[in-house]
Scaffold this motif. Structure first.
Motif, PDB file in Angstrom:
ATOM      1  N   ALA A 280      32.726  33.144  44.268  1.00 19.97           N
ATOM      2  CA  ALA A 280      33.705  33.167  45.354  1.00 19.97           C
ATOM      3  C   ALA A 280      35.084  32.749  44.852  1.00 19.97           C
ATOM      4  O   ALA A 280      36.103  33.326  45.244  1.00 19.97           O
ATOM      5  CB  ALA A 280      33.244  32.252  46.492  1.00 19.97           C
ATOM      6  N   ARG A 281      35.125  31.736  44.003  1.00 20.58           N
ATOM      7  CA  ARG A 281      36.401  31.290  43.432  1.00 20.58           C
ATOM      8  C   ARG A 281      37.096  32.428  42.691  1.00 20.58           C
ATOM      9  O   ARG A 281      38.301  32.663  42.858  1.00 20.58           O
ATOM     10  CB  ARG A 281      36.172  30.114  42.489  1.00 20.58           C
ATOM     11  CG  ARG A 281      37.428  29.631  41.749  1.00 20.58           C
ATOM     12  CD  ARG A 281      37.077  28.504  40.788  1.00 20.58           C
ATOM     13  NE  ARG A 281      38.265  27.972  40.136  1.00 20.58           N
ATOM     14  CZ  ARG A 281      38.778  28.435  39.011  1.00 20.58           C
ATOM     15  NH1 ARG A 281      38.196  29.476  38.401  1.00 20.58           N
ATOM     16  NH2 ARG A 281      39.848  27.867  38.485  1.00 20.58           N
ATOM     17  N   GLN A 282      36.334  33.164  41.859  1.00 20.05           N
ATOM     18  CA  GLN A 282      36.937  34.254  41.095  1.00 20.05           C
ATOM     19  C   GLN A 282      37.408  35.367  42.021  1.00 20.05           C
ATOM     20  O   GLN A 282      38.450  35.989  41.798  1.00 20.05           O
ATOM     21  CB  GLN A 282      35.935  34.799  40.082  1.00 20.05           C
ATOM     22  CG  GLN A 282      36.563  35.694  39.024  1.00 20.05           C
ATOM     23  CD  GLN A 282      37.601  34.956  38.186  1.00 20.05           C
ATOM     24  OE1 GLN A 282      37.366  33.842  37.725  1.00 20.05           O
ATOM     25  NE2 GLN A 282      38.761  35.577  37.993  1.00 20.05           N
ATOM     26  N   GLY A 283      36.644  35.581  43.098  1.00 14.99           N
ATOM     27  CA  GLY A 283      37.059  36.587  44.066  1.00 14.99           C
ATOM     28  C   GLY A 283      38.383  36.260  44.716  1.00 14.99           C
ATOM     29  O   GLY A 283      39.224  37.138  44.940  1.00 14.99           O
ATOM     30  N   ILE A 284      38.609  34.982  44.999  1.00 17.54           N
ATOM     31  CA  ILE A 284      39.878  34.573  45.602  1.00 17.54           C
ATOM     32  C   ILE A 284      41.002  34.653  44.577  1.00 17.54           C
ATOM     33  O   ILE A 284      42.122  35.093  44.880  1.00 17.54           O
ATOM     34  CB  ILE A 284      39.750  33.162  46.204  1.00 17.54           C
ATOM     35  CG1 ILE A 284      38.750  33.187  47.359  1.00 17.54           C
ATOM     36  CG2 ILE A 284      41.104  32.654  46.688  1.00 17.54           C
ATOM     37  CD1 ILE A 284      38.386  31.831  47.885  1.00 17.54           C
ATOM     38  N   LEU A 285      40.717  34.255  43.326  1.00 12.67           N
ATOM     39  CA  LEU A 285      41.730  34.369  42.272  1.00 12.67           C
ATOM     40  C   LEU A 285      42.177  35.819  42.096  1.00 12.67           C
ATOM     41  O   LEU A 285      43.371  36.107  41.968  1.00 12.67           O
ATOM     42  CB  LEU A 285      41.159  33.851  40.950  1.00 12.67           C
ATOM     43  CG  LEU A 285      41.303  32.365  40.646  1.00 12.67           C
ATOM     44  CD1 LEU A 285      40.564  32.019  39.361  1.00 12.67           C
ATOM     45  CD2 LEU A 285      42.761  31.955  40.551  1.00 12.67           C
ATOM     46  N   ASP A 286      41.206  36.722  42.121  1.00 13.50           N
ATOM     47  CA  ASP A 286      41.506  38.140  41.899  1.00 13.50           C
ATOM     48  C   ASP A 286      41.841  38.871  43.193  1.00 13.50           C
ATOM     49  O   ASP A 286      42.111  40.079  43.160  1.00 13.50           O
ATOM     50  CB  ASP A 286      40.302  38.825  41.245  1.00 13.50           C
ATOM     51  CG  ASP A 286      39.990  38.259  39.872  1.00 13.50           C
ATOM     52  OD1 ASP A 286      40.878  37.617  39.273  1.00 13.50           O
ATOM     53  OD2 ASP A 286      38.848  38.445  39.399  1.00 13.50           O
ATOM     54  N   GLU A 287      41.798  38.152  44.317  1.00 14.12           N
ATOM     55  CA  GLU A 287      41.999  38.758  45.635  1.00 14.12           C
ATOM     56  C   GLU A 287      41.073  39.952  45.820  1.00 14.12           C
ATOM     57  O   GLU A 287      41.478  41.037  46.267  1.00 14.12           O
ATOM     58  CB  GLU A 287      43.467  39.151  45.843  1.00 14.12           C
ATOM     59  CG  GLU A 287      44.397  37.941  45.815  1.00 14.12           C
ATOM     60  CD  GLU A 287      45.805  38.280  46.258  1.00 14.12           C
ATOM     61  OE1 GLU A 287      46.159  39.471  46.293  1.00 14.12           O
ATOM     62  OE2 GLU A 287      46.549  37.344  46.600  1.00 14.12           O
ATOM     63  N   CYS A 288      39.800  39.739  45.480  1.00 13.97           N
ATOM     64  CA  CYS A 288      38.781  40.772  45.544  1.00 13.97           C
ATOM     65  C   CYS A 288      37.747  40.403  46.601  1.00 13.97           C
ATOM     66  O   CYS A 288      36.933  39.489  46.393  1.00 13.97           O
ATOM     67  CB  CYS A 288      38.113  40.941  44.179  1.00 13.97           C
ATOM     68  SG  CYS A 288      36.734  42.110  44.184  1.00 13.97           S
ATOM     69  N   LEU A 289      37.787  41.094  47.742  1.00 18.15           N
ATOM     70  CA  LEU A 289      36.850  40.791  48.824  1.00 18.15           C
ATOM     71  C   LEU A 289      35.403  41.027  48.408  1.00 18.15           C
ATOM     72  O   LEU A 289      34.498  40.286  48.834  1.00 18.15           O
ATOM     73  CB  LEU A 289      37.175  41.642  50.057  1.00 18.15           C
ATOM     74  CG  LEU A 289      38.383  41.234  50.902  1.00 18.15           C
ATOM     75  CD1 LEU A 289      38.513  42.174  52.090  1.00 18.15           C
ATOM     76  CD2 LEU A 289      38.245  39.798  51.386  1.00 18.15           C
ATOM     77  N   GLN A 290      35.155  42.036  47.584  1.00 22.82           N
ATOM     78  CA  GLN A 290      33.792  42.338  47.173  1.00 22.82           C
ATOM     79  C   GLN A 290      33.176  41.176  46.394  1.00 22.82           C
ATOM     80  O   GLN A 290      32.004  40.844  46.577  1.00 22.82           O
ATOM     81  CB  GLN A 290      33.778  43.617  46.317  1.00 22.82           C
ATOM     82  CG  GLN A 290      34.156  44.886  47.066  1.00 22.82           C
ATOM     83  CD  GLN A 290      33.110  45.294  48.102  1.00 22.82           C
ATOM     84  OE1 GLN A 290      31.971  44.859  48.041  1.00 22.82           O
ATOM     85  NE2 GLN A 290      33.511  46.121  49.060  1.00 22.82           N
ATOM     86  N   GLN A 291      33.997  40.535  45.549  1.00 19.90           N
ATOM     87  CA  GLN A 291      33.460  39.425  44.762  1.00 19.90           C
ATOM     88  C   GLN A 291      33.277  38.180  45.625  1.00 19.90           C
ATOM     89  O   GLN A 291      32.317  37.441  45.445  1.00 19.90           O
ATOM     90  CB  GLN A 291      34.376  39.124  43.571  1.00 19.90           C
ATOM     91  CG  GLN A 291      33.703  38.240  42.529  1.00 19.90           C
ATOM     92  CD  GLN A 291      34.403  38.289  41.189  1.00 19.90           C
ATOM     93  OE1 GLN A 291      35.470  38.859  41.061  1.00 19.90           O
ATOM     94  NE2 GLN A 291      33.791  37.708  40.183  1.00 19.90           N
TER      95      GLN A 291
END
Length: 359
Positions: A280-291
């Motif tokens: 979830a942290r990486q998804g927020i860093l990358d602004e990636c909803l899928q992650q």
């Protein structure tokens, strides 16, 4: 004439002060009230007075039980009134049972022949309050967000914390107030943290005292879409304003309350929880909803392994999980678009739209 003397800061006059004034006045025929000047208050407590000295003096002089008011300007700690006291020689120096300066005040009384009188605590006419309590109340916000958590839950509980792990959550609106609370109670949205904030309290200590984690009051106070480092106390790793979640969040009321402290030490897969937080942290860093959705789903799999009832699939949603400790309360759903979220809310009973909130 028997003259009584009392002293204090009296920075914000409240009913407890009035009761003390009345009880002190009953000891004699004349009551002098002394308060520390603005300069003394700053010198000893490093804080400003609530109002200018002359205004405070006028307020005290207007009280029916007060005969005289003086402003203490001496810099002796606890004896800012010393010069006046030595000259006026009142008959009684009255204090409360919790007075911090007993020794030096008794010595002052010995120099002048005054009686040192401790007034016992009597049942208050009103619920007790302090100046610091009033200041907290005045500073408290009138509204507060609640929160949803995405991944890493329970890793904010000190005894379950893991170095290098993360907790991911987000403050949400609509906001709540002490008079308007348009959500179910005991429902996994951090209501106790919001209640503490609205009453001028931090909330972290009370949550830790309950044996649970700090994430609720931490994100409610911070606001935004937050990543926290797992540990004994809240340490913010980074935060976003939550715009990537705008129009994409909804919460589903499952129909029953839950009890977070009651589940805090249940067996669960903390390795998988740690993995969910990192995803979830990486998804927020990358602004990636899928992650972010992947991290949520990993966490939800842990909840199902704990024996929680499977949540219904809702068309258009990317991920779902129970909020807080689960086993009831609200569940959070993440959608791929605002249109899919709004369609789902319209068609699904007990599903309501919420939005990320960042102050």
């Amino acid at each position: 004439m028997k003259r009584i003397f009392i002293s204090g800061c009296y920075d914000i006059i409240h009913a407890g002060h009035l009761q003390f004034f009345e009880e002190a006045r009953a000891l004699g025929d004349h009551l002098t009230v002394s308060f520390a000047s603005e300069d003394v208050l700053w010198h000893h407590k490093q804080r400003r007075s609530s109002i200018p000295d002359e205004h405070k003096k006028a307020v005290l002089e207007g009280l029916r039980m007060v005969d005289e008011v003086i402003i203490g300007t001496d810099h002796d700690l606890g004896l800012d009134f010393k010069t006046y006291f030595l000259e006026a020689k009142p008959h009684v120096l009255a204090v409360t049972e919790d007075d911090q300066y007993e020794v030096i005040k008794r010595n002052l009384c010995e120099q002048t022949g005054a009686t040192y009188r401790v007034l016992p605590k009597t049942p208050p006419k009103f619920d007790p309050i302090s100046t610091s309590g009033i200041v907290k109340w005045v500073k408290a916000p009138t509204e507060s967000p609640l929160r949803v958590d995405f991944a890493g839950g329970w890793l904010d509980v000190p005894r379950h914390a893991r170095e290098g792990a993360f907790v991911v959550n987000c403050a949400i609106s609509p906001l709540v107030s002490l008079r308007d609370w348009n959500y179910e109670k005991r429902a996994g949205l951090g209501g106790s943290g919001a209640w503490a904030l609205l009453n001028g309290e931090d909330g972290v200590e009370s949550e830790l005292d309950l044996g649970v984690g700090w994430q609720d009051p931490a994100v409610i106070r911070e606001t935004g879409l937050c990543v926290w480092r797992s540990g004994p106390r809240p340490v913010l790793d980074f935060k976003r304003n939550g715009d990537i979640l705008a129009g994409k969040l909804a919460i589903l009321w499952t129909g029953s309350e839950h009890d977070t402290p009651g589940f805090a030490d249940d067996e669960r897969d903390y390795e998988k929880i740690e993995a969910s937080g990192k995803l979830a942290r990486q998804g927020i860093l990358d602004e990636c909803l899928q992650q972010l959705a992947e991290g949520m789903q990993v966490y939800h799999s842990v909840q199902l392994e704990e024996g929680m009832t499977p949540l219904p699939e809702i068309e258009g949603s990317l991920a779902r999980k129970y909020c807080g400790g689960g086993h009831g309360g609200y569940a959070v759903y993440l959608f791929e678009s605002k249109a899919s979220r709004d369609d789902a809310v319209e068609q699904t009973p007990d599903l309501r739209a919420v939005e990320p909130y960042c102050r």
